[in-house]
Scaffold this motif. Sequence first.
Motif, PDB file in Angstrom:
ATOM      1  N   UNK A 193      42.443  54.119  35.537  1.00 11.50           N
ATOM      2  CA  UNK A 193      43.471  54.233  36.565  1.00 11.50           C
ATOM      3  C   UNK A 193      44.419  53.030  36.529  1.00 11.50           C
ATOM      4  N   UNK A 194      43.844  51.848  36.317  1.00  9.95           N
ATOM      5  CA  UNK A 194      44.650  50.629  36.346  1.00  9.95           C
ATOM      6  C   UNK A 194      45.080  50.230  34.941  1.00  9.95           C
ATOM      7  N   UNK A 195      46.333  49.782  34.859  1.00  9.98           N
ATOM      8  CA  UNK A 195      46.859  49.195  33.632  1.00  9.98           C
ATOM      9  C   UNK A 195      47.747  48.028  34.021  1.00  9.98           C
ATOM     10  N   UNK A 201      33.288  43.212  37.667  1.00 13.98           N
ATOM     11  CA  UNK A 201      34.469  43.493  38.501  1.00 13.98           C
ATOM     12  C   UNK A 201      35.629  42.584  38.124  1.00 13.98           C
ATOM     13  N   UNK A 202      36.735  43.200  37.764  1.00 11.89           N
ATOM     14  CA  UNK A 202      37.907  42.427  37.410  1.00 11.89           C
ATOM     15  C   UNK A 202      38.032  42.114  35.937  1.00 11.89           C
ATOM     16  N   UNK A 203      36.978  42.332  35.167  1.00 11.07           N
ATOM     17  CA  UNK A 203      37.052  42.045  33.739  1.00 11.07           C
ATOM     18  C   UNK A 203      38.073  42.957  33.099  1.00 11.07           C
ATOM     19  N   UNK A 204      38.948  42.363  32.304  1.00 13.74           N
ATOM     20  CA  UNK A 204      39.986  43.115  31.634  1.00 13.74           C
ATOM     21  C   UNK A 204      39.749  43.143  30.134  1.00 13.74           C
ATOM     22  N   UNK A 222      41.632  38.328  41.710  1.00 10.87           N
ATOM     23  CA  UNK A 222      42.132  38.434  43.072  1.00 10.87           C
ATOM     24  C   UNK A 222      41.381  39.545  43.784  1.00 10.87           C
ATOM     25  N   UNK A 223      40.934  39.279  44.971  1.00  2.77           N
ATOM     26  CA  UNK A 223      40.213  40.262  45.754  1.00  2.77           C
ATOM     27  C   UNK A 223      41.111  41.444  46.065  1.00  2.77           C
ATOM     28  N   UNK A 224      40.553  42.616  46.027  1.00  2.00           N
ATOM     29  CA  UNK A 224      41.333  43.797  46.379  1.00  2.00           C
ATOM     30  C   UNK A 224      41.261  44.841  45.298  1.00  2.00           C
ATOM     31  N   UNK A 225      41.822  45.987  45.552  1.00  4.11           N
ATOM     32  CA  UNK A 225      41.687  47.110  44.649  1.00  4.11           C
ATOM     33  C   UNK A 225      42.405  46.970  43.331  1.00  4.11           C
ATOM     34  N   UNK A 226      43.354  46.059  43.237  1.00  2.79           N
ATOM     35  CA  UNK A 226      44.126  45.979  42.003  1.00  2.79           C
ATOM     36  C   UNK A 226      43.409  45.240  40.890  1.00  2.79           C
ATOM     37  N   UNK A 227      42.390  44.504  41.229  1.00  2.00           N
ATOM     38  CA  UNK A 227      41.594  43.778  40.236  1.00  2.00           C
ATOM     39  C   UNK A 227      42.450  42.928  39.314  1.00  2.00           C
ATOM     40  N   UNK A 228      43.442  42.289  39.847  1.00  2.00           N
ATOM     41  CA  UNK A 228      44.302  41.458  39.016  1.00  2.00           C
ATOM     42  C   UNK A 228      43.625  40.137  38.701  1.00  2.00           C
ATOM     43  N   UNK A 229      43.920  39.621  37.506  1.00  5.89           N
ATOM     44  CA  UNK A 229      43.454  38.302  37.109  1.00  5.89           C
ATOM     45  C   UNK A 229      44.618  37.318  37.114  1.00  5.89           C
ATOM     46  N   UNK A 230      44.342  36.123  37.644  1.00  6.18           N
ATOM     47  CA  UNK A 230      45.305  35.027  37.569  1.00  6.18           C
ATOM     48  C   UNK A 230      44.733  34.011  36.587  1.00  6.18           C
ATOM     49  N   UNK A 231      45.525  33.656  35.596  1.00  4.05           N
ATOM     50  CA  UNK A 231      45.060  32.793  34.514  1.00  4.05           C
ATOM     51  C   UNK A 231      45.554  31.364  34.681  1.00  4.05           C
ATOM     52  N   UNK A 232      44.757  30.443  34.135  1.00  5.81           N
ATOM     53  CA  UNK A 232      45.227  29.081  33.963  1.00  5.81           C
ATOM     54  C   UNK A 232      46.093  28.989  32.718  1.00  5.81           C
ATOM     55  N   UNK A 233      46.610  27.776  32.470  1.00  8.16           N
ATOM     56  CA  UNK A 233      47.524  27.587  31.352  1.00  8.16           C
ATOM     57  C   UNK A 233      46.808  27.533  30.007  1.00  8.16           C
ATOM     58  N   UNK A 234      45.507  27.378  30.060  1.00  6.22           N
ATOM     59  CA  UNK A 234      44.742  27.354  28.828  1.00  6.22           C
ATOM     60  C   UNK A 234      44.613  25.962  28.252  1.00  6.22           C
ATOM     61  N   UNK A 235      43.643  25.822  27.339  1.00  4.56           N
ATOM     62  CA  UNK A 235      43.472  24.576  26.629  1.00  4.56           C
ATOM     63  C   UNK A 235      43.012  24.884  25.207  1.00  4.56           C
ATOM     64  N   UNK A 236      43.373  24.011  24.293  1.00  6.31           N
ATOM     65  CA  UNK A 236      43.058  24.237  22.889  1.00  6.31           C
ATOM     66  C   UNK A 236      41.866  23.398  22.480  1.00  6.31           C
ATOM     67  N   UNK A 237      40.860  24.052  21.953  1.00  7.80           N
ATOM     68  CA  UNK A 237      39.673  23.379  21.444  1.00  7.80           C
ATOM     69  C   UNK A 237      39.704  23.404  19.926  1.00  7.80           C
ATOM     70  N   UNK A 238      39.481  22.232  19.347  1.00  7.85           N
ATOM     71  CA  UNK A 238      39.385  22.129  17.897  1.00  7.85           C
ATOM     72  C   UNK A 238      38.016  21.587  17.557  1.00  7.85           C
ATOM     73  N   UNK A 239      37.292  22.318  16.725  1.00  6.23           N
ATOM     74  CA  UNK A 239      35.979  21.893  16.283  1.00  6.23           C
ATOM     75  C   UNK A 239      36.104  21.338  14.864  1.00  6.23           C
TER      76      UNK A 239
END
Lengths: 113, 115
Positions: free
Chosen positions: A30-32, A99-102, B96-113
């Motif tokens: 349903x979600x995209x 939950x929330x995994x994309x 984010x809580x709620x039906x949309x199940x949205x993810x908010x991301x950080x800016x990221x970081x680069x790891x070098x091994x």
Amino acid sequence: DAGITQSPRHKVTETGTPVTLRCHQTENHRYMYWYRQDPGHGLRLIHYSYGVKDTDKGEVSDGYSVSRSKTEDFLLTLESATSSQTSVYFCATPAGGRPGELFFGEGSRLTVL
Amino acid sequence: AQKITQTQPGMFVQEKEAVTLDCTYDTSDPSYGLFWYKQPSSGEMIFLIYQGSYDQQNATEGRYSLNFQKARKSANLVISASQLGDSAMYFCAIRIQGGSEKLVFGKGMKLTVNP
């Protein structure tokens, strides 16, 4: 795993031209979601959809529109591309796990000259 | 609004050593989920690990563990016994809580091994 196909995978276009990116999923989710990725900004949500013809804005929606006429397809349109829209665009759907995994598509690299 | 902060732009670690990637978050919602994703140079986004806000124990997935300190609002990723294939960008994200199940991301970081 969810199946996502993004097209085109790479595109170079000129400022002012319209561009449409397509996301096709095979799992009947349903979600995209459409995200853009830029260095120093991580991934930022552009728009998302919670059903056919049901869409909503994300945090960076200016200059973008979306459409979802079928469950499996979510289109992202840049009506008049600008250089600031040069980015990598990712489509995502729920992964069906936590939950929330994309689950993300492979990305579409857009260059606006 | 929910927010993720990743302050380390880049880190270097020797192969076989452990490394901790920092992530702090901000949310007023008592129910949330925290995620780590890996992005190798090939570009795909790979889910690594998940921690729910009500989970009593720190999450573990193979060589990955999450050091979840709720009071400090931190969710650091620990990679044990680093491998060359761990070289990648790493992103922390919050659901984010709620039906949309949205993810908010950080800016990221680069790891070098390093070998």
